[in-house]
Design a protein around this motif. Sequence first.
Motif, PDB file in Angstrom:
ATOM      1  N   GLU A  49      38.567  12.857  51.106  1.00  0.00           N
ATOM      2  CA  GLU A  49      39.843  13.475  51.470  1.00  0.00           C
ATOM      3  C   GLU A  49      39.726  15.001  51.437  1.00  0.00           C
ATOM      4  N   ASN A  50      38.989  15.534  50.462  1.00  0.00           N
ATOM      5  CA  ASN A  50      38.762  16.981  50.400  1.00  0.00           C
ATOM      6  C   ASN A  50      37.994  17.479  51.621  1.00  0.00           C
ATOM      7  N   LEU A  51      37.100  16.659  52.115  1.00  0.00           N
ATOM      8  CA  LEU A  51      36.304  17.050  53.277  1.00  0.00           C
ATOM      9  C   LEU A  51      37.190  17.310  54.488  1.00  0.00           C
ATOM     10  N   LEU A  52      38.284  16.576  54.610  1.00  0.00           N
ATOM     11  CA  LEU A  52      39.206  16.809  55.721  1.00  0.00           C
ATOM     12  C   LEU A  52      39.800  18.220  55.663  1.00  0.00           C
ATOM     13  N   ASP A  53      40.047  18.721  54.448  1.00  0.00           N
ATOM     14  CA  ASP A  53      40.539  20.098  54.315  1.00  0.00           C
ATOM     15  C   ASP A  53      39.461  21.105  54.699  1.00  0.00           C
ATOM     16  N   GLU A  54      38.223  20.761  54.443  1.00  0.00           N
ATOM     17  CA  GLU A  54      37.121  21.666  54.752  1.00  0.00           C
ATOM     18  C   GLU A  54      36.845  21.762  56.252  1.00  0.00           C
ATOM     19  N   LEU A  55      37.304  20.797  57.014  1.00  0.00           N
ATOM     20  CA  LEU A  55      37.091  20.819  58.461  1.00  0.00           C
ATOM     21  C   LEU A  55      37.985  21.823  59.174  1.00  0.00           C
ATOM     22  N   ASP A  56      39.041  22.243  58.509  1.00  0.00           N
ATOM     23  CA  ASP A  56      40.005  23.163  59.102  1.00  0.00           C
ATOM     24  C   ASP A  56      39.773  24.559  58.522  1.00  0.00           C
ATOM     25  N   PRO A  57      39.495  25.561  59.373  1.00  0.00           N
ATOM     26  CA  PRO A  57      39.231  26.906  58.851  1.00  0.00           C
ATOM     27  C   PRO A  57      40.429  27.513  58.115  1.00  0.00           C
ATOM     28  N   ARG A  58      41.621  26.998  58.334  1.00  0.00           N
ATOM     29  CA  ARG A  58      42.803  27.522  57.645  1.00  0.00           C
ATOM     30  C   ARG A  58      42.900  27.039  56.208  1.00  0.00           C
ATOM     31  N   THR A  59      42.220  25.932  55.883  1.00  0.00           N
ATOM     32  CA  THR A  59      42.314  25.361  54.539  1.00  0.00           C
ATOM     33  C   THR A  59      40.978  25.238  53.837  1.00  0.00           C
ATOM     34  N   THR A  60      39.901  25.650  54.468  1.00  0.00           N
ATOM     35  CA  THR A  60      38.579  25.494  53.873  1.00  0.00           C
ATOM     36  C   THR A  60      38.429  26.355  52.621  1.00  0.00           C
ATOM     37  N   GLU A  62      35.352  25.324  50.018  1.00  0.00           N
ATOM     38  CA  GLU A  62      33.938  25.119  49.687  1.00  0.00           C
ATOM     39  C   GLU A  62      33.011  25.503  50.839  1.00  0.00           C
ATOM     40  N   LEU A  63      33.433  25.228  52.062  1.00  0.00           N
ATOM     41  CA  LEU A  63      32.585  25.498  53.219  1.00  0.00           C
ATOM     42  C   LEU A  63      32.872  26.842  53.888  1.00  0.00           C
ATOM     43  N   LEU A  64      33.706  27.653  53.274  1.00  0.00           N
ATOM     44  CA  LEU A  64      34.032  28.957  53.867  1.00  0.00           C
ATOM     45  C   LEU A  64      32.788  29.817  54.101  1.00  0.00           C
ATOM     46  N   PRO A  65      31.845  29.892  53.167  1.00  0.00           N
ATOM     47  CA  PRO A  65      30.632  30.678  53.456  1.00  0.00           C
ATOM     48  C   PRO A  65      29.850  30.152  54.665  1.00  0.00           C
ATOM     49  N   ASP A  66      29.826  28.843  54.838  1.00  0.00           N
ATOM     50  CA  ASP A  66      29.137  28.277  56.002  1.00  0.00           C
ATOM     51  C   ASP A  66      29.867  28.608  57.296  1.00  0.00           C
ATOM     52  N   TRP A  67      31.195  28.491  57.277  1.00  0.00           N
ATOM     53  CA  TRP A  67      31.983  28.865  58.446  1.00  0.00           C
ATOM     54  C   TRP A  67      31.698  30.330  58.807  1.00  0.00           C
ATOM     55  N   GLU A  68      31.699  31.199  57.802  1.00  0.00           N
ATOM     56  CA  GLU A  68      31.476  32.624  58.054  1.00  0.00           C
ATOM     57  C   GLU A  68      30.073  32.881  58.594  1.00  0.00           C
ATOM     58  N   ARG A  69      29.097  32.213  58.033  1.00  0.00           N
ATOM     59  CA  ARG A  69      27.709  32.412  58.495  1.00  0.00           C
ATOM     60  C   ARG A  69      27.569  32.019  59.956  1.00  0.00           C
ATOM     61  N   VAL A  70      28.132  30.878  60.325  1.00  0.00           N
ATOM     62  CA  VAL A  70      28.018  30.392  61.700  1.00  0.00           C
ATOM     63  C   VAL A  70      28.703  31.344  62.681  1.00  0.00           C
ATOM     64  N   HIS A  71      29.784  31.971  62.253  1.00  0.00           N
ATOM     65  CA  HIS A  71      30.543  32.838  63.156  1.00  0.00           C
ATOM     66  C   HIS A  71      30.266  34.327  62.943  1.00  0.00           C
ATOM     67  N   LEU A  82      36.946  40.972  50.175  1.00  0.00           N
ATOM     68  CA  LEU A  82      38.132  40.322  50.739  1.00  0.00           C
ATOM     69  C   LEU A  82      38.524  39.116  49.888  1.00  0.00           C
ATOM     70  N   THR A  83      39.826  38.843  49.885  1.00  0.00           N
ATOM     71  CA  THR A  83      40.307  37.641  49.204  1.00  0.00           C
ATOM     72  C   THR A  83      39.988  36.416  50.066  1.00  0.00           C
ATOM     73  N   ILE A  84      40.152  35.244  49.490  1.00  0.00           N
ATOM     74  CA  ILE A  84      39.920  34.004  50.239  1.00  0.00           C
ATOM     75  C   ILE A  84      40.847  33.942  51.448  1.00  0.00           C
ATOM     76  N   ASP A  85      42.123  34.289  51.269  1.00  0.00           N
ATOM     77  CA  ASP A  85      43.067  34.251  52.389  1.00  0.00           C
ATOM     78  C   ASP A  85      42.689  35.238  53.482  1.00  0.00           C
ATOM     79  N   GLN A  86      42.226  36.415  53.098  1.00  0.00           N
ATOM     80  CA  GLN A  86      41.799  37.399  54.089  1.00  0.00           C
ATOM     81  C   GLN A  86      40.557  36.909  54.840  1.00  0.00           C
ATOM     82  N   ARG A  87      39.652  36.278  54.123  1.00  0.00           N
ATOM     83  CA  ARG A  87      38.450  35.738  54.775  1.00  0.00           C
ATOM     84  C   ARG A  87      38.824  34.621  55.751  1.00  0.00           C
TER      85      ARG A  87
END
Length: 99
Positions: A49-60, A62-71, A82-87
């Motif tokens: 269920e947590n993984l579903l939150d990680e799929l959305d960039p608005r709620t990620t 744990e995977l935020l560093p991966d999202w940022e690296r890819v983009h 930057l704060t998590i919300d700013q990132r």
Amino acid sequence: MGMTADQYREQLQALLPRGPAWNREPDSVLTRVLDSLAQEFARVDARAENLLDELDPRTTYELLPDWERVHGLPGPCITAELTIDQRRSALLAKLTGIG
């Protein structure tokens, strides 16, 4: 919402054959084994269920560093921490931006 360990244990007990060899008493060895399996099933269910939150960039989170690296974030112009919300906002802007 995922299932609880109690719900998993009840389902596992419902799958057991009927008869005196399949003791369903709360303190029986079989029930304790099923309860330990149910605890793990509930843990895995919650992680899925947590993984579903990680799929959305608005709620990620744990995977935020991966999202940022890819983009390619943060950009070279970002020097402040930057704060998590700013990132997340920067990531969303990168994903939805035009041009």
